[in-house]
Design a protein around this motif. Structure first.
Motif, PDB file in Angstrom:
ATOM      1  N   ALA A  98       0.817  -1.078   0.141  1.00  0.00           N
ATOM      2  CA  ALA A  98      -0.006   0.201   0.069  1.00  0.00           C
ATOM      3  C   ALA A  98       1.007   1.150   0.007  1.00  0.00           C
ATOM      4  CB  ALA A  98      -1.107  -0.149   1.419  1.00  0.00           C
ATOM      5  N   ILE A  99       1.829   1.332   0.738  1.00  0.00           N
ATOM      6  CA  ILE A  99       2.854   2.283   0.629  1.00  0.00           C
ATOM      7  C   ILE A  99       3.472   2.380  -0.561  1.00  0.00           C
ATOM      8  CG2 ILE A  99       4.886   3.275   1.831  1.00  0.00           C
ATOM      9  CD1 ILE A  99       4.022   1.925   4.332  1.00  0.00           C
ATOM     10  N   GLU A 100       4.006   1.421  -1.109  1.00  0.00           N
ATOM     11  CA  GLU A 100       4.821   1.545  -2.373  1.00  0.00           C
ATOM     12  C   GLU A 100       3.792   2.104  -3.484  1.00  0.00           C
ATOM     13  OE1 GLU A 100       6.111  -2.212  -3.210  1.00  0.00           O
ATOM     14  OE2 GLU A 100       8.108  -1.937  -2.052  1.00  0.00           O
ATOM     15  N   GLU A 101       2.462   1.562  -3.611  1.00  0.00           N
ATOM     16  CA  GLU A 101       1.512   2.011  -4.633  1.00  0.00           C
ATOM     17  C   GLU A 101       1.198   3.613  -4.201  1.00  0.00           C
ATOM     18  OE1 GLU A 101      -1.795  -0.367  -3.995  1.00  0.00           O
ATOM     19  OE2 GLU A 101      -1.150  -2.020  -4.921  1.00  0.00           O
ATOM     20  N   THR A 102       1.169   4.172  -3.136  1.00  0.00           N
ATOM     21  CA  THR A 102       0.861   5.416  -2.867  1.00  0.00           C
ATOM     22  C   THR A 102       2.136   6.430  -3.130  1.00  0.00           C
ATOM     23  OG1 THR A 102      -0.474   5.025  -0.855  1.00  0.00           O
ATOM     24  CG2 THR A 102       0.515   7.163  -0.727  1.00  0.00           C
ATOM     25  N   LEU A 103       3.309   5.866  -2.912  1.00  0.00           N
ATOM     26  CA  LEU A 103       4.576   6.615  -3.236  1.00  0.00           C
ATOM     27  C   LEU A 103       4.709   6.678  -4.783  1.00  0.00           C
ATOM     28  CD1 LEU A 103       6.849   5.403  -0.623  1.00  0.00           C
ATOM     29  CD2 LEU A 103       5.748   7.645  -0.619  1.00  0.00           C
ATOM     30  N   THR A 104       4.351   5.502  -5.604  1.00  0.00           N
ATOM     31  CA  THR A 104       4.412   5.622  -6.939  1.00  0.00           C
ATOM     32  C   THR A 104       3.444   6.683  -7.555  1.00  0.00           C
ATOM     33  OG1 THR A 104       4.888   3.438  -6.931  1.00  0.00           O
ATOM     34  CG2 THR A 104       4.272   4.082  -9.024  1.00  0.00           C
ATOM     35  N   ARG A 105       1.932   6.680  -6.995  1.00  0.00           N
ATOM     36  CA  ARG A 105       1.180   7.547  -7.456  1.00  0.00           C
ATOM     37  C   ARG A 105       1.518   8.803  -7.190  1.00  0.00           C
ATOM     38  NH1 ARG A 105      -2.660   4.733  -5.273  1.00  0.00           N
ATOM     39  NH2 ARG A 105      -3.206   5.908  -3.584  1.00  0.00           N
ATOM     40  N   LEU A 106       2.181   9.124  -6.096  1.00  0.00           N
ATOM     41  CA  LEU A 106       2.574  10.515  -5.604  1.00  0.00           C
ATOM     42  C   LEU A 106       3.661  10.848  -6.486  1.00  0.00           C
ATOM     43  CD1 LEU A 106       2.439  12.908  -3.569  1.00  0.00           C
ATOM     44  CD2 LEU A 106       4.210  11.531  -2.233  1.00  0.00           C
ATOM     45  N   SER A 107       4.410  10.229  -6.881  1.00  0.00           N
ATOM     46  CA  SER A 107       5.773  10.429  -7.736  1.00  0.00           C
ATOM     47  C   SER A 107       5.030  10.948  -9.410  1.00  0.00           C
ATOM     48  CB  SER A 107       6.961   9.309  -7.983  1.00  0.00           C
ATOM     49  OG  SER A 107       6.083   8.378  -8.637  1.00  0.00           O
ATOM     50  N   GLU A 108       3.979  10.227  -9.519  1.00  0.00           N
ATOM     51  CA  GLU A 108       3.463  10.705 -10.765  1.00  0.00           C
ATOM     52  C   GLU A 108       2.915  11.825 -10.842  1.00  0.00           C
ATOM     53  OE1 GLU A 108       1.142   7.439 -11.518  1.00  0.00           O
ATOM     54  OE2 GLU A 108       2.523   5.765 -12.274  1.00  0.00           O
ATOM     55  N   MET A 109       2.328  12.340  -9.759  1.00  0.00           N
ATOM     56  CA  MET A 109       1.775  13.614  -9.520  1.00  0.00           C
ATOM     57  C   MET A 109       2.603  14.813  -9.381  1.00  0.00           C
ATOM     58  SD  MET A 109      -1.266  11.856  -7.022  1.00  0.00           S
ATOM     59  CE  MET A 109      -1.827  13.598  -6.433  1.00  0.00           C
ATOM     60  N   LEU A 110       3.893  14.742  -8.538  1.00  0.00           N
ATOM     61  CA  LEU A 110       4.728  15.627  -8.228  1.00  0.00           C
ATOM     62  C   LEU A 110       5.316  16.397  -9.798  1.00  0.00           C
ATOM     63  CD1 LEU A 110       6.595  14.189  -5.393  1.00  0.00           C
ATOM     64  CD2 LEU A 110       4.951  16.112  -5.270  1.00  0.00           C
ATOM     65  N   PRO A 111       5.742  17.679  -9.360  1.00  0.00           N
ATOM     66  CA  PRO A 111       6.354  18.529 -10.702  1.00  0.00           C
ATOM     67  C   PRO A 111       7.573  17.589 -10.983  1.00  0.00           C
ATOM     68  CG  PRO A 111       5.774  19.895  -8.920  1.00  0.00           C
ATOM     69  CD  PRO A 111       5.438  18.545  -8.281  1.00  0.00           C
ATOM     70  N   PRO A 112       7.843  17.278 -12.624  1.00  0.00           N
ATOM     71  CA  PRO A 112       8.853  16.621 -12.987  1.00  0.00           C
ATOM     72  C   PRO A 112      10.156  17.102 -12.544  1.00  0.00           C
ATOM     73  CG  PRO A 112       7.030  17.004 -14.635  1.00  0.00           C
ATOM     74  CD  PRO A 112       6.842  17.938 -13.480  1.00  0.00           C
ATOM     75  N   GLU A 113      10.381  18.469 -12.489  1.00  0.00           N
ATOM     76  CA  GLU A 113      11.511  19.081 -12.189  1.00  0.00           C
ATOM     77  C   GLU A 113      12.051  18.575 -10.695  1.00  0.00           C
ATOM     78  OE1 GLU A 113       9.650  21.656 -14.981  1.00  0.00           O
ATOM     79  OE2 GLU A 113       9.013  20.808 -13.165  1.00  0.00           O
ATOM     80  N   LEU A 114      11.069  18.369  -9.777  1.00  0.00           N
ATOM     81  CA  LEU A 114      11.283  18.029  -8.378  1.00  0.00           C
ATOM     82  C   LEU A 114      11.731  16.554  -8.398  1.00  0.00           C
ATOM     83  CD1 LEU A 114      11.409  18.657  -5.327  1.00  0.00           C
ATOM     84  CD2 LEU A 114       9.193  18.058  -5.300  1.00  0.00           C
ATOM     85  N   MET A 115      11.075  15.788  -8.991  1.00  0.00           N
ATOM     86  CA  MET A 115      11.588  14.215  -9.157  1.00  0.00           C
ATOM     87  C   MET A 115      12.815  14.083  -9.823  1.00  0.00           C
ATOM     88  SD  MET A 115       9.124  13.236  -7.479  1.00  0.00           S
ATOM     89  CE  MET A 115       9.708  11.443  -7.701  1.00  0.00           C
ATOM     90  N   LYS A 116      12.905  14.883 -10.760  1.00  0.00           N
ATOM     91  CA  LYS A 116      14.396  14.664 -11.737  1.00  0.00           C
ATOM     92  C   LYS A 116      15.361  15.148 -10.756  1.00  0.00           C
ATOM     93  CE  LYS A 116      16.806  16.443 -15.316  1.00  0.00           C
ATOM     94  NZ  LYS A 116      16.958  17.539 -16.756  1.00  0.00           N
ATOM     95  N   ARG A 117      15.161  15.916  -9.802  1.00  0.00           N
ATOM     96  CA  ARG A 117      16.276  16.752  -8.769  1.00  0.00           C
ATOM     97  C   ARG A 117      16.578  15.478  -7.734  1.00  0.00           C
ATOM     98  NH1 ARG A 117      21.023  18.638  -9.108  1.00  0.00           N
ATOM     99  NH2 ARG A 117      22.027  19.567  -7.366  1.00  0.00           N
ATOM    100  N   ALA A 118      15.339  14.669  -7.519  1.00  0.00           N
ATOM    101  CA  ALA A 118      15.383  13.674  -6.401  1.00  0.00           C
ATOM    102  C   ALA A 118      15.736  12.548  -6.720  1.00  0.00           C
ATOM    103  CB  ALA A 118      14.037  13.749  -5.604  1.00  0.00           C
ATOM    104  N   ALA A 119      15.769  12.092  -8.117  1.00  0.00           N
ATOM    105  CA  ALA A 119      16.298  10.738  -8.673  1.00  0.00           C
ATOM    106  C   ALA A 119      17.917  10.590  -8.342  1.00  0.00           C
ATOM    107  CB  ALA A 119      15.899  10.774 -10.166  1.00  0.00           C
ATOM    108  N   PRO A 120      17.951   9.317  -7.948  1.00  0.00           N
ATOM    109  CA  PRO A 120      19.703   9.087  -7.731  1.00  0.00           C
ATOM    110  C   PRO A 120      20.364   9.365  -9.164  1.00  0.00           C
ATOM    111  CG  PRO A 120      18.089   6.934  -7.743  1.00  0.00           C
ATOM    112  CD  PRO A 120      17.238   8.166  -7.938  1.00  0.00           C
ATOM    113  N   PRO A 121      21.674   9.309  -8.845  1.00  0.00           N
ATOM    114  CA  PRO A 121      22.366   9.474 -10.322  1.00  0.00           C
ATOM    115  C   PRO A 121      22.565   8.208 -10.955  1.00  0.00           C
ATOM    116  CG  PRO A 121      23.811   9.659  -8.487  1.00  0.00           C
ATOM    117  CD  PRO A 121      22.468   9.507  -7.783  1.00  0.00           C
ATOM    118  N   ALA A 122      22.435   8.360 -12.454  1.00  0.00           N
ATOM    119  CA  ALA A 122      22.713   6.892 -13.346  1.00  0.00           C
ATOM    120  C   ALA A 122      24.043   6.345 -12.800  1.00  0.00           C
ATOM    121  CB  ALA A 122      22.572   7.206 -14.549  1.00  0.00           C
ATOM    122  N   ALA A 123      24.124   4.825 -12.614  1.00  0.00           N
ATOM    123  CA  ALA A 123      25.052   4.139 -12.525  1.00  0.00           C
ATOM    124  C   ALA A 123      26.165   4.303 -13.816  1.00  0.00           C
ATOM    125  CB  ALA A 123      24.928   2.850 -12.406  1.00  0.00           C
TER     126      ALA A 123
END
Length: 551
Positions: free
Chosen positions: A526-551
């Motif tokens: 339930a928590i993972e589904e909520t966080l996934t839904r939240l990540s789709e709703m948040l502004p892309p610029e914020l999620m891009k900055r929060a994403a871990p660097p590519a390996a």
């Protein structure tokens, strides 16, 4: 006269505290009405809830200050405007109910998590909308056992539930009073010994002493010379007295027996006498000068001790009425070390202005200067003032002014700051209260100026559904890229009783390992589904900055 000097030495720092206010009628206490309204609602079983909101707006300076993080900050501001955080607390028949929740709304989509916990005499019950119609319960005995506590420890901890705390506090207060009385009786003879040695010191009493430098004129001045030898004689006398004190020796022997290398009171007293025997220097005494007025009340203390090089350590406290308002008292305090030629000094110089016990206005003005090698390292000023207010409608309130400034300087740079605020808090005609705070901050780093401003407002009202309070605060620092940062919250009450008719309980005491694992998996999913839904709703610029660097 001498008996007045003993408490002076012990409690002289209490003179620095602002005097208490005395009024014929009970003064208005800001926040008292709000507290009373919500306390009453809580006591009658309503749940007190608080919704919290945030917003952040940046300006053109954000890119210069934050660089590549500026876009993420702007996106964060957009995200905060769509979020709400809720906390709540309610009283149940045998415990309390606590709520934590967070929600996010964007267009037609929403996501959120909540946790409701009921803490009772028997244990804890937890529910969440993420796993509907299920409740997890656990008894205190089981939870304590999971921490590693044995049966005896569990029984001892759980026995605290049945303690009558009001009766226990009353008993403790009575026992403490008896203990303080006994301690005073034990200490009294030692006070007499100290007083007799003080009376035997070389003493010079002057009357009608004129003003001398920073020290005002006084009715009486007592000058006392204290040598190292005099202190040694006093220590030896107290050691002799302690060794003959059967009551205190029993107590001390019990304490001293618990240390790593146990000693007896007799051995301790002998060690004190041996140390005192080596205190024979009479060449560099400590000079104390105490000034008193016609009522033998304290006016000033001047303590001076010279060292072998000709320098000196100086400690002064001076109390005088404020020339422009005799309801105010000025205290000046100096703690300084002087070089032999007196052209440089280290230490602290402080001046404080306070209102007296009869004043309805509360005033505290403080100035502090830290000195090193004769130069100021840090200057600090503080002002606190408040006065009662009565409006034309007869509503009570309090108005206050607060300000603080400091400046720190070294060989290369100067840092200074000033903070000021005006505060008004008052009753309202509807039986509530309101407040307003308006202030400014000015920071200077060498030639760079950084102005900031802040405001805060609150209003408490009583509605048909109970008390309601709204609070909001605004901060602005354009030079730092923050056009406005806002925090606000709404506090309200609600009658709340969850419908448990369709809820399935899972008790920790009887659940199998498979059932507990299945519950944990459902919660994680339930928590993972909520966080996934939240990540789709948040502004892309914020999620891009929060994403871990590519390996």
């Amino acid at each position: 006269m001498l008996k007045k000097l003993i408490p002076l030495f012990a409690f002289m720092l209490l003179l620095l505290l602002p005097a208490a206010k005395a009024e014929d009628a009970a003064p208005y206490v800001p926040g008292s009405k709000t507290q009373a309204l919500f306390s009453q609602a809580y006591a009658q079983g309503d749940m007190v809830l608080m919704d919290m909101y945030y917003s952040l707006k940046t300006n053109e300076n954000a890119a210069r200050i934050f660089g590549e993080d500026a876009a993420a900050m702007s996106a964060l501001g957009e995200a905060l405007e769509n979020a709400v955080f809720t906390v709540g607390l309610g009283k149940t028949e045998d415990g309390v109910r606590a709520l934590l929740a967070a929600g996010y709304v964007s267009g037609d989509e929403q996501a959120g998590l909540d946790l409701l916990a009921e803490i009772t005499h028997d244990g804890v019950a937890i529910m969440s909308g993420a796993i509907p119609n299920e409740r997890f319960t656990a008894k205190w005995e089981t939870l304590l056992a999971l921490t590693g506590a044995d049966d005896a420890q569990i029984a001892q901890i759980l026995s605290l539930r049945d303690v009558d705390w009001n009766a226990a506090i009353t008993l403790l207060a009575a026992q403490s009073a008896a203990l303080f009385d006994a301690a005073a009786q034990i200490a009294a003879p030692y006070g007499e010994t100290i007083l007799s040695h003080l009376a035997a010191l070389p003493m010079d009493v002057r009357t009608d002493v004129p003003e001398e430098g920073d020290f005002p004129a006084t009715a009486t001045e007592v000058g006392i010379m204290v040598t190292q030898k005099a202190l040694g004689d006093l220590a030896a006398a107290l050691a002799d007295q302690l060794e003959q004190d059967a009551t205190l020796c029993v107590l001390l022997n019990a304490v001293l027996a618990q240390i790593d290398e146990p000693v007896t009171t007799a051995q301790l007293c002998q060690s004190i006498r041996e140390t005192a025997a080596g205190m024979t220097d009479e060449t560099m005494p400590l000079y104390l000068y105490i000034g008193m007025d016609e009522n033998e009340d304290f006016v000033y203390l001047n303590a001076v001790r010279e060292d072998t090089a000709g320098g000196a350590a100086v400690f002064n406290i001076v109390s005088t009425p404020y020339a422009e308002d005799e309801s105010l008292t000025v205290f000046t305090i100096d703690l300084l070390t002087l070089t032999p030629d007196a052209d440089a000094m280290d230490g602290l110089s402080m001046a404080m202005l306070t209102s007296d016990t009869q004043s309805k206005d509360v005033v505290l003005q403080l100035y502090m200067n830290f000195i090193a090698d004769g130069e100021s390292l840090l200057d600090m000023e503080l002002y606190l003032g408040s006065s009662p207010i009565i409006s034309e409608e007869g509503l009570r309130g309090v108005g206050g002014q607060y300000a603080m400034a400091f400046a720190a300087q070294d060989d290369e740079s100067l840092l200074s700051a000033m903070i000021s605020a005006d505060v008004v808090q008052s009753e309202t005609a509807a039986g509530g209260e309101e407040s307003a705070v308006v202030g400014a901050v000015e920071i200077a780093m060498d030639d760079q100026q950084i102005p900031m401003a802040f405001e805060a407002y609150s209003l408490t009202e009583t509605g048909e559904d109970g008390p309601m309070a709204s609070l909001s605060s605004f901060y602005s620092a354009p030079a730092l890229g923050v056009e406005e940062y806002m925090e606000s919250c709404s506090i309200y009450t609600a009658q709340y009783s969850p419908d448990l008719s369709t809820v399935t309980d899972l008790a920790l005491e009887t659940a199998s390992q498979e059932e507990l694992s299945a519950l944990a998996n459902r919660a994680i999913t339930a928590i993972e589904e909520t966080l996934t839904r939240l990540s789709e709703m948040l502004p892309p610029e914020l999620m891009k900055r929060a994403a871990p660097p590519a390996a």
